[in-house]
Design an enzyme around this catalytic site. Structure first.
Site, short mmCIF file in Angstrom:
data_model
loop_
_atom_site.label_atom_id
_atom_site.label_comp_id
_atom_site.label_asym_id
_atom_site.label_seq_id
_atom_site.Cartn_x
_atom_site.Cartn_y
_atom_site.Cartn_z
N LYS A 186 0.83 -1.22 0.00
CA LYS A 186 0.00 0.00 0.00
C LYS A 186 0.86 1.26 0.00
O LYS A 186 2.03 1.25 0.40
CB LYS A 186 -0.94 0.01 1.21
CG LYS A 186 -0.26 -0.13 2.60
CD LYS A 186 0.29 1.14 3.18
CE LYS A 186 1.03 0.93 4.50
NZ LYS A 186 1.87 2.07 4.91
N ASP B 54 -2.14 -2.21 10.13
CA ASP B 54 -2.24 -2.15 8.66
C ASP B 54 -2.80 -3.43 8.06
O ASP B 54 -3.02 -3.51 6.85
CB ASP B 54 -0.85 -1.91 8.03
CG ASP B 54 -0.38 -0.48 8.20
OD1 ASP B 54 -1.19 0.37 8.63
OD2 ASP B 54 0.80 -0.22 7.91
P1 ATP Z 1 4.61 -0.99 8.27
O1 ATP Z 1 3.47 -1.91 8.01
O2 ATP Z 1 4.86 -0.76 9.73
O3 ATP Z 1 4.60 0.24 7.42
P2 ATP Z 1 6.84 -1.75 6.70
O4 ATP Z 1 6.08 -1.90 5.45
O5 ATP Z 1 7.74 -0.56 6.83
O6 ATP Z 1 5.88 -1.81 7.92
P3 ATP Z 1 7.42 -4.56 6.84
O7 ATP Z 1 8.21 -5.09 5.72
O8 ATP Z 1 5.97 -4.83 6.88
O9 ATP Z 1 7.72 -3.01 6.94
O10 ATP Z 1 8.06 -5.13 8.20
C1 ATP Z 1 8.70 -4.39 9.20
C2 ATP Z 1 9.45 -5.34 10.13
O11 ATP Z 1 8.57 -6.38 10.59
C3 ATP Z 1 10.59 -6.07 9.45
O12 ATP Z 1 11.77 -5.35 9.61
C4 ATP Z 1 10.62 -7.42 10.11
O13 ATP Z 1 11.54 -7.44 11.17
C5 ATP Z 1 9.24 -7.64 10.72
N1 ATP Z 1 8.40 -8.66 10.02
C6 ATP Z 1 7.59 -9.54 10.62
N2 ATP Z 1 6.95 -10.31 9.72
C7 ATP Z 1 7.35 -9.92 8.52
C8 ATP Z 1 7.04 -10.35 7.20
N3 ATP Z 1 6.18 -11.34 6.93
N4 ATP Z 1 7.63 -9.71 6.18
C9 ATP Z 1 8.49 -8.68 6.44
N5 ATP Z 1 8.84 -8.27 7.65
C10 ATP Z 1 8.27 -8.87 8.71
#
Ligand code: ATP
Length: 310
Positions: free
Chosen positions: A17, A145
């Protein structure tokens, strides 16, 4: 991912998103901030393949760097599978094979998309048939989210971002994403914003009751007009993300100079989303950004939420 390898698997695809608007209010005692946001699901996907198993396990590959993704119970997809099993009294396990297209810690909700996809995949694999309202409740327990990754499309998020109202968005919006090699931690960016606000360096919306999505944003989405949307997009987290990563400022300016209508940090960053006038303009911006050595992807929104593919 070969078809043969997954011929006995349930395949669910869930989108990343962009926050077209992200208003951040006060921090609550539980650590969460009040939000008024508009999410748009874009055509960058997580593919989750669920196969029956005795226990709970996970493997992760991807078009993006997956070295920071936890493979234990910290993984949001695994937590989603366990939560569904517990809630629906399922005594089977699952192996989740995840193919990530959404950058890790990129501010595009990749982990949340994995969790939403795991809920839908396990619901189908185990035949639990919880229905969308129950799945939404479980999603909200997993993370703010996650409900949107189930929902998809374009939606207003209030509360912690988990209380969703569909938003009417006509036509298609073309975005060019600039990915970063290094991720940003969402809690750290919120923490930095809090500190900046205390020092008076970032605008604080202290009157959180007034926290709302500006009508102009919703009007531009309804009109399906990127030129109308561009000047009203904003992200309260952007100053904090840019303070952490000053290189983002240059990237934001470059994309606009190259023809994007505007650029915004996506969620807590560091991914940047450039809104373009249409597919052709987006392809041109993508090419120019790539010529400067940046990793740029052309995607569009809005796309559906977590969907059973087979
Ligand atoms: P947000 O939803 O907070 O905006 P983001 O998109 O910045 O998050 P994600 O890739 O969703 O970041 O993940 C953030 C952190 O969550 C990662 O650094 C990781 O340590 C942890 N994590 C847990 N499960 C997952 C997953 N399935 N995929 C990626 N990261 C995960």
């Amino acid at each position: 991912m070969s078809f043969a390898r997954h011929s006995d698997a349930v395949h669910v695809r869930a989108p990343g998103k962009i926050n077209v608007h992200l208003g951040v209010g006060a921090r609550h005692e539980d650590g969460y901030h009040s939000l008024a946001t508009v999410f748009q699901a874009v055509s960058l996907y997580e593919d989750v393949y669920a196969t029956a198993s005795d226990g709970f396990s996970i493997s992760v590959v991807g078009d993006v760097d997956v070295s920071e993704v936890p493979l234990d119970d910290r993984n949001l997809a695994l937590r989603a599978a366990r939560l569904l099993a517990q809630t629906a009294d399922v005594d089977q396990g699952v192996h989740l094979d995840i193919r990530k297209g959404v950058p890790v810690a990129g501010g595009m909700g990749g982990g949340s998309a994995d969790a939403a996809a795991a809920l839908v995949a396990c619901d189908a694999l185990w035949g639990t048939e919880l229905g969308s309202r129950r799945l939404h409740e479980l999603a909200a327990r997993l993370g703010a989210d996650v409900p949107f990754a189930l929902h998809g499309g374009t939606a207003i998020g209030t509360g912690r971002g988990d209380v969703l109202t569909p938003a009417l968005a006509r036509g298609r919006f073309d975005w060019v994403l600039v990915l970063s090699e290094q991720g940003l931690s969402t809690p750290e960016i919120y923490g930095r914003l809090d500190r900046m606000r205390m020092r008076g360096r970032a605008l604080a919306d202290d009157a959180t009751e007034l926290l709302e999505v500006p009508p102009a944003v919703l009007q531009a989405l309804r009109a399906g007009d990127p030129a109308e949307l561009a000047p009203v997009m904003m992200n309260d987290l952007e100053p904090a993300a840019v303070a952490d990563r000053p290189d983002l400022e240059l990237a934001l300016a470059d994309g606009v100079r190259m023809g994007a209508l505007t650029g915004i940090v996506s969620g807590s960053g560091p991914t940047i989303a450039f809104l373009c006038a249409g597919p052709e303009a987006a392809r041109a911006v993508q090419e120019e950004l790539r010529a400067t050595g940046r990793q740029a992807l052309h995607v569009h929104g809005a796309v559906p939420g977590a969907q059973l593919m087979g």
